[in-house]
Design an enzyme around this catalytic site. Structure first.
Site, mmCIF file in Angstrom:
data_model
loop_
_atom_site.group_PDB
_atom_site.id
_atom_site.type_symbol
_atom_site.label_atom_id
_atom_site.label_comp_id
_atom_site.label_asym_id
_atom_site.label_seq_id
_atom_site.Cartn_x
_atom_site.Cartn_y
_atom_site.Cartn_z
ATOM 1 N N ASP A 41 -45.795 -6.561 -32.824
ATOM 2 C CA ASP A 41 -47.060 -6.332 -33.984
ATOM 3 C C ASP A 41 -46.421 -5.435 -34.934
ATOM 4 O O ASP A 41 -45.838 -4.517 -34.498
ATOM 5 C CB ASP A 41 -48.241 -5.612 -33.200
ATOM 6 C CG ASP A 41 -48.978 -6.709 -32.046
ATOM 7 O OD1 ASP A 41 -48.808 -6.295 -30.882
ATOM 8 O OD2 ASP A 41 -49.112 -7.778 -32.633
ATOM 9 N N ASP B 68 -49.848 4.776 -36.019
ATOM 10 C CA ASP B 68 -49.467 4.459 -34.727
ATOM 11 C C ASP B 68 -48.449 5.521 -34.397
ATOM 12 O O ASP B 68 -48.506 5.887 -33.114
ATOM 13 C CB ASP B 68 -48.901 3.069 -34.777
ATOM 14 C CG ASP B 68 -49.814 2.087 -34.966
ATOM 15 O OD1 ASP B 68 -49.228 0.911 -35.364
ATOM 16 O OD2 ASP B 68 -50.962 1.839 -34.563
ATOM 17 N N GLU C 290 -47.924 1.976 -25.729
ATOM 18 C CA GLU C 290 -47.938 0.628 -26.136
ATOM 19 C C GLU C 290 -46.947 0.456 -27.267
ATOM 20 O O GLU C 290 -46.370 -0.650 -27.469
ATOM 21 C CB GLU C 290 -49.192 0.403 -26.776
ATOM 22 C CG GLU C 290 -49.557 -1.140 -26.973
ATOM 23 C CD GLU C 290 -50.620 -1.546 -27.981
ATOM 24 O OE1 GLU C 290 -51.507 -2.310 -27.484
ATOM 25 O OE2 GLU C 290 -50.795 -1.054 -29.022
ATOM 26 N N GLU C 291 -46.646 1.420 -27.951
ATOM 27 C CA GLU C 291 -45.693 1.327 -28.843
ATOM 28 C C GLU C 291 -44.154 1.394 -28.639
ATOM 29 O O GLU C 291 -43.171 1.330 -29.528
ATOM 30 C CB GLU C 291 -45.810 2.545 -30.112
ATOM 31 C CG GLU C 291 -47.381 2.562 -30.600
ATOM 32 C CD GLU C 291 -47.565 1.000 -31.214
ATOM 33 O OE1 GLU C 291 -48.769 0.748 -31.467
ATOM 34 O OE2 GLU C 291 -46.509 0.477 -32.079
ATOM 35 N N ASP D 233 -52.430 3.815 -25.474
ATOM 36 C CA ASP D 233 -52.161 3.099 -26.471
ATOM 37 C C ASP D 233 -52.507 4.134 -27.748
ATOM 38 O O ASP D 233 -53.834 4.383 -27.736
ATOM 39 C CB ASP D 233 -53.376 1.920 -26.579
ATOM 40 C CG ASP D 233 -53.215 0.996 -27.851
ATOM 41 O OD1 ASP D 233 -53.949 0.082 -27.671
ATOM 42 O OD2 ASP D 233 -52.471 1.490 -28.809
ATOM 43 N N LEU E 57 -52.845 4.264 -30.881
ATOM 44 C CA LEU E 57 -54.065 3.841 -31.884
ATOM 45 C C LEU E 57 -54.158 2.375 -31.729
ATOM 46 O O LEU E 57 -53.611 1.381 -32.479
ATOM 47 C CB LEU E 57 -53.521 4.302 -33.213
ATOM 48 C CG LEU E 57 -54.454 4.446 -34.380
ATOM 49 C CD1 LEU E 57 -55.297 5.750 -33.850
ATOM 50 C CD2 LEU E 57 -54.101 4.690 -35.710
ATOM 51 N N ASP E 58 -55.421 1.961 -30.987
ATOM 52 C CA ASP E 58 -55.730 0.541 -31.015
ATOM 53 C C ASP E 58 -56.452 0.223 -31.963
ATOM 54 O O ASP E 58 -57.426 1.092 -32.575
ATOM 55 C CB ASP E 58 -56.688 0.591 -29.726
ATOM 56 C CG ASP E 58 -56.956 -0.975 -29.493
ATOM 57 O OD1 ASP E 58 -58.198 -1.327 -29.684
ATOM 58 O OD2 ASP E 58 -56.027 -1.704 -29.030
ATOM 59 N N GLU F 134 -54.874 -1.227 -22.219
ATOM 60 C CA GLU F 134 -55.927 -1.393 -22.585
ATOM 61 C C GLU F 134 -57.171 -1.899 -21.624
ATOM 62 O O GLU F 134 -58.188 -1.265 -21.356
ATOM 63 C CB GLU F 134 -55.907 -2.738 -23.766
ATOM 64 C CG GLU F 134 -55.124 -2.104 -25.353
ATOM 65 C CD GLU F 134 -54.815 -3.185 -25.773
ATOM 66 O OE1 GLU F 134 -54.784 -3.014 -27.333
ATOM 67 O OE2 GLU F 134 -54.105 -4.337 -25.450
HETATM 68 P P1 FBP Z 1 -53.461 -3.629 -31.334
HETATM 69 O O1 FBP Z 1 -53.315 -3.138 -29.946
HETATM 70 O O2 FBP Z 1 -52.334 -4.298 -31.745
HETATM 71 O O3 FBP Z 1 -54.118 -2.727 -32.228
HETATM 72 O O4 FBP Z 1 -54.510 -5.034 -30.830
HETATM 73 C C1 FBP Z 1 -55.774 -4.738 -30.319
HETATM 74 C C2 FBP Z 1 -56.765 -5.238 -31.362
HETATM 75 O O5 FBP Z 1 -56.708 -4.931 -32.405
HETATM 76 C C3 FBP Z 1 -58.178 -4.974 -30.600
HETATM 77 O O6 FBP Z 1 -58.354 -3.595 -30.895
HETATM 78 C C4 FBP Z 1 -59.177 -5.899 -31.110
HETATM 79 O O7 FBP Z 1 -60.203 -6.119 -30.510
HETATM 80 C C5 FBP Z 1 -58.483 -7.280 -31.346
HETATM 81 O O8 FBP Z 1 -56.918 -6.788 -31.271
HETATM 82 C C6 FBP Z 1 -58.630 -8.102 -32.415
HETATM 83 O O9 FBP Z 1 -57.843 -9.244 -32.267
HETATM 84 P P2 FBP Z 1 -58.199 -10.469 -32.988
HETATM 85 O O10 FBP Z 1 -57.835 -10.190 -34.556
HETATM 86 O O11 FBP Z 1 -57.331 -11.555 -32.604
HETATM 87 O O12 FBP Z 1 -59.572 -10.907 -32.894
#
Ligand code: FBP
Length: 356
Positions: free
Chosen positions: A65, A71, A94-95, A116, A118-119, A283
């Site tokens: 990603d 992040d 996660e990074e 994680d 920054l989710d 997560e």
């Molecule tokens: P990250 O950990 O890379 O931020 O991905 C997680 C996420 O962004 C979640 O926060 C979110 O619910 C999901 O991915 C959204 O994914 P999609 O765009 O496939 O619906």
């Protein structure tokens, strides 16, 4: 409801209930609260200082990603807050591809910190809420320093988990196994004040959260389940309304307070990531711990997320999380219609970890 109960005072009062406590876990929670305040300060001004925290850093994280500057900033804040305190023996982020060891010049502690930083970071530049997710285990290996084995523990062994959501207000929600408690940051005094004590998921759910654009990639059981959630099927449908922000913490937080279910199923058409996008350690397991403490439940469609023995740091799992009866219904539909998926998924779920 706002009291003048700061998170520090609340943690001390909780600790008093455990006379044998060393105070290390309490201090680790303080450190995470302080880290959240520093990250919150940067999220609120991300649009103003794009050279520092806004936008893409043109690097990618271990699972491919794109990394956002915030992040990396958030990772560094949490790492630097905990690398020298002698409370933590190892971290995993996660990074980062591998475990994040404590520098040799510092003594280690009894806890394992998983986070994680920054989710939902893809939402930063469009001013949608993002969040930090963290979880804490005890050291289990007898190695002199923290190891991969200390990180690859099932969620049922968590001693604490929490998240901070950076939205219209900044809220830190956590549990150490005695209920789930929410604190809102009062920027005028720079304190997290108790605003949501002992959170319980309301029995009557209101929302379901899923990215419908993937519907054709879902198994038949998941397709029927999501139709059941929103009223396509006979009377017993909960007739829920759809809310999907695309930021896991924001969707989870809303459903925790108002009732509902968040769904991120596996993807039959993605051979690289058949089990969806969400990571078990960073997560799904920490949120499963919180949902369970709040009277809810979290499943990968086959069974309890907290029972899964992780076999690799960036392992992914499908996620169904929220009101227990809604998540159990998902398991029912999958048991009834998705035998083929279950047979393909179980070998991945039950893989034996190698700690070398
Ligand atoms: P990250 O950990 O890379 O931020 O991905 C997680 C996420 O962004 C979640 O926060 C979110 O619910 C999901 O991915 C959204 O994914 P999609 O765009 O496939 O619906």
């Amino acid at each position: 409801m706002s009291t003048f109960m700061t998170i520090e005072r609340f943690i001390i009062e909780q600790e008093r209930k455990h006379p044998q406590a060393s105070g290390a876990l309490s201090n680790l929670m303080y450190d995470m609260a302080l880290a959240a305040k520093i990250i919150a300060r940067e999220t609120t001004r991300a649009g103003l200082v794009s050279d520092v925290v806004g936008g893409v850093s043109h690097k990618t994280n271990p699972t491919g990603d794109r990394q956002y500057k915030l992040d990396v900033f958030a990772h560094d804040v949490i790492y630097k807050m905990n690398d020298h305190t002698q409370r933590v023996c190892v971290m995993a982020s996660e990074e980062y591809e591998d475990i994040v060891p404590i520098p040799e010049e510092f003594e280690i502690g009894d806890y394992v910190l998983i986070f994680d930083p920054l989710d939902g970071s893809t939402n930063i530049d469009v001013n949608v809420s993002v969040g930090t997710i963290f979880s804490i285990f005890r050291k289990v290996s007898d190695a002199p320093r923290g190891t991969l084995e200390d990180c690859l523990q099932p969620g049922k062994q968590l001693v604490a988990a929490g998240y901070c959501v950076y939205g219209s207000s900044t809220m830190l929600v956590y549990s150490t196994g005695n209920g789930v408690h929410g604190f809102t940051l009062d920027p005028s005094v720079g304190e997290f004040l108790l605003s949501h004590p002992d959170i319980k998921i309301p029995n009557k759910p209101r929302y379901y959260s899923v990215n419908h654009s993937y519907e054709s990639y879902w198994t038949p059981g998941v397709q029927r389940y999501v139709r059941w959630l929103r009223d396509d099927t006979p009377a017993e449908s909960p007739k829920l309304s759809l809310r999907y922000i695309g930021s896991l913490i924001s969707d989870f937080h809303r459903n925790l307070l108002l009732g509902g279910v968040y769904v991120y199923p596996g993807n039959l058409h993605d051979p690289k990531h058949p089990d969806g996008k969400l990571r078990l350690l960073y997560e799904t397991a920490p949120l499963a711990f919180l949902a369970t403490q709040a009277g809810g439940y979290a499943s990968d469609g086959y069974g309890n997320i907290l029972e899964i023995q992780p076999h690799e740091l960036h392992q992914r799992t499908p996620l169904f999380i929220g009101n227990r009866h809604l998540v159990e219904k998902a398991e029912e539909f999958i048991q009834q219609y998705d035998r083929a998926w279950i047979d393909a998924y179980l070998p991945r779920r039950n893989k034996t970890p190698s700690f070398t």
